[in-house]
Scaffold this motif. Structure first.
Motif, short mmCIF file in Angstrom:
data_model
loop_
_atom_site.label_atom_id
_atom_site.label_comp_id
_atom_site.label_asym_id
_atom_site.label_seq_id
_atom_site.Cartn_x
_atom_site.Cartn_y
_atom_site.Cartn_z
N MET A 64 48.75 4.80 -5.69
CA MET A 64 48.99 4.73 -7.08
C MET A 64 47.81 4.85 -8.05
O MET A 64 47.77 5.23 -9.22
CB MET A 64 49.96 3.59 -7.48
N ALA A 65 46.73 4.76 -7.17
CA ALA A 65 45.46 4.70 -8.04
C ALA A 65 45.10 5.85 -9.23
O ALA A 65 44.74 5.72 -10.30
CB ALA A 65 44.25 4.37 -7.15
N LEU A 66 45.33 7.20 -8.41
CA LEU A 66 45.04 8.17 -9.33
C LEU A 66 45.97 8.40 -10.46
O LEU A 66 45.68 8.71 -11.73
CB LEU A 66 44.68 9.59 -8.44
N ILE A 71 47.50 7.54 -16.31
CA ILE A 71 48.32 7.08 -17.31
C ILE A 71 47.39 6.11 -18.07
O ILE A 71 47.84 6.20 -19.45
CB ILE A 71 49.47 5.92 -16.62
N VAL A 72 46.55 5.41 -17.67
CA VAL A 72 45.54 4.65 -18.71
C VAL A 72 45.01 5.57 -19.64
O VAL A 72 44.70 5.23 -20.57
CB VAL A 72 44.65 3.97 -17.71
N ASP A 73 44.38 6.65 -19.25
CA ASP A 73 43.82 7.79 -20.25
C ASP A 73 44.86 8.41 -21.25
O ASP A 73 44.43 8.70 -22.27
CB ASP A 73 43.05 8.73 -19.43
N PHE A 129 46.65 -0.44 -11.56
CA PHE A 129 46.79 -0.18 -13.15
C PHE A 129 45.60 -1.36 -13.71
O PHE A 129 45.01 -0.94 -14.98
CB PHE A 129 47.98 -0.52 -13.57
N ILE A 130 45.43 -2.39 -13.45
CA ILE A 130 44.86 -3.32 -13.85
C ILE A 130 43.27 -3.14 -13.92
O ILE A 130 42.49 -3.02 -14.96
CB ILE A 130 44.77 -4.84 -13.36
N MET A 349 37.55 9.83 -19.67
CA MET A 349 37.84 9.80 -18.33
C MET A 349 37.69 8.47 -17.54
O MET A 349 37.69 8.42 -16.50
CB MET A 349 37.04 10.84 -17.71
N ARG A 350 37.68 7.43 -18.44
CA ARG A 350 37.31 6.27 -17.94
C ARG A 350 38.26 5.67 -16.85
O ARG A 350 38.07 5.08 -16.12
CB ARG A 350 36.85 5.26 -18.80
N GLY A 351 39.54 5.84 -17.16
CA GLY A 351 40.45 5.54 -16.52
C GLY A 351 40.59 6.33 -15.03
O GLY A 351 40.88 5.58 -14.13
#
Length: 422
Positions: A64-66, A71-73, A129-130, A349-351
């Protein structure tokens, strides 16, 4: 702000709440993981079961990382982090309930293990996600010229949580038992949630809101693989953690080899973090940016040696010393890697970059735990740790020879340019 001010980031009020929140979160997470390791090995006496814990967390964390980075970005960071902490609290509450004596007596061993593994799996999903959310939120709390200093303090607080969490876990298991120890974990997760409310919502800096997900993921991965500095640092640390980490086997060393009980287990678990926090606090005053490549290679080489000494040690004090020294050199690696990421990653692009980092480095802890469990099952616990240390030395030596430009990495000019607003 004074030039070379070691407290530059601490002068921002929200950053102090961020540090307290991160400490509470890491404290709870690391304490929970130690309690789970202890409980599972106490139930099974099988080193492979410890490896399965790591596997259950790495599967969702990597898969799920990518997507999490995308989603974070695309999301507001504070509200997303609130959801992450609530998710972790659900996992902690579940582990608290599954360790209630009146419940465990009515469940078979396999049923109990399956529930624990399922909750660890859910925790891995939350963790994906964290990491990128926290990494992205930090950059929105302080100005760019303070990034290196903020990154150092953030890493230091992370290590403090990783130090005190396992130490308290070892003693709380002894004095309170596994069940009430999990209650403490749940309490700290709620504390993190309360602290997060003191940070204001931040703007979304991504100019490509609504970008197709696969195009977004491709852009993030492409950026990391094109940036040789980031790729080299992540790859090197990943293999060091994968092969050199022996933390998953500590319950075996504490119970069966060194015979020091849960208190000794807590000390062993905390020793590396004590070393790391010393390094990180000192790095706020003494820069590690000059000749960063050489320092990073040297630190990971020494980390491998420490793991070999730990694996061969039959004395508790020597084992603690080896882990303590491994933490000192690992702290050097963490500071340099985090500085590279903060300096070389664009805001939008940090997420995604942090997610790739979590695949390379963060999840290698769990994959390393699985590797340690399997090798311990096949070749014995001591041989598995020594083998991992030797493979770390081989990896570092190969990297130093194959990537001469990495040896020349120097972050001093990058930091000076940032401080001058260039």
């Amino acid at each position: 702000m004074k030039k070379n001010d070691p407290y530059a980031a601490l002068r921002f009020k929200e950053f102090n709440f961020f540090l307290l929140m991160r400490f509470a979160m890491v404290f709870a997470w690391s304490m929970q993981f130690v309690i789970i390791e202890w409980e599972v090995y106490s139930l099974t006496k099988d080193p492979l079961s410890l490896g399965i814990i790591g596997l259950m967390e790495i599967i969702p964390a990597v898969s799920m990382a990518l997507f999490a980075g995308h989603i974070v970005d695309q999301s507001e960071k504070k509200s997303l982090l609130i959801k992450c902490i609530l998710g972790f609290s659900v996992v902690s509450l579940g582990l608290f309930l599954i360790t209630v004596p009146s419940i465990t007596t009515h469940l078979s061993l396999n049923t109990t293990l399956y529930i624990i593994y399922a909750l660890v799996f859910l925790g891995g999903l939350v963790r994906s996600f964290i990491g990128p959310t926290v990494f992205s939120l930090l950059s929105l709390i302080v100005p760019k010229k303070v990034y290196p200093n903020a990154s150092t303090w953030s890493s230091s607080v992370w290590q403090m949580g990783a130090m005190f969490g396992p130490a308290l876990a070892g003693f709380s298991i002894s004095f309170m038992g596994v069940h009430w120890s999990m209650c403490l974990v749940f309490g700290f997760s709620l504390m993190a949630l309360i602290l997060l409310t003191q940070i204001a919502a931040k703007p979304i800096l991504n100019p490509k809101i609504g970008e197709p997900i696969f195009q977004s993921l491709k852009e993030g991965v492409k950026f990391v693989f094109k940036n040789k500095t980031i790729l080299g640092a992540l790859s090197l640390d990943m293999f060091a953690v994968l092969f050199g980490g022996a933390m998953a086997l500590l319950p075996i060393f504490a119970q069966d080899i060194l015979k020091v009980g849960s208190e000794g287990f807590g000390i062993l678990r905390a020793a590396p973090a004590v070393g790391s926090i010393i390094t990180m606090v000192l790095s706020a005053y003494i820069s590690l940016n000059k000749k960063a490549g050489v320092k990073l290679l040297t630190a990971i080489f020494l980390f491998g040696i420490c793991m070999i000494v730990f694996g061969l040690s039959e004395y508790f004090w020597l084992s603690v010393l080896a882990l303590f020294l491994s933490g000192i050199v690992d702290g050097v690696s963490v500071v340099i890697r985090n500085t590279i990421l903060q300096l070389h990653t664009p805001d939008h692009m940090r997420g995604r970059v942090s997610s790739v980092n979590s695949i390379f480095v963060g999840s290698s802890n769990e994959l390393g735990a699985f590797e340690s469990g399997v090798t311990a099952k096949l070749m014995g616990v001591v041989n598995a740790v020594v083998f991992g240390g030797i493979m770390t030395l081989v990896t570092v030596t190969t990297t130093a020879i194959a990537l001469p430009n990495f040896r020349k990495l120097d972050l001093e000019k990058d930091v000076e340019a940032l401080e001058n607003g260039e």
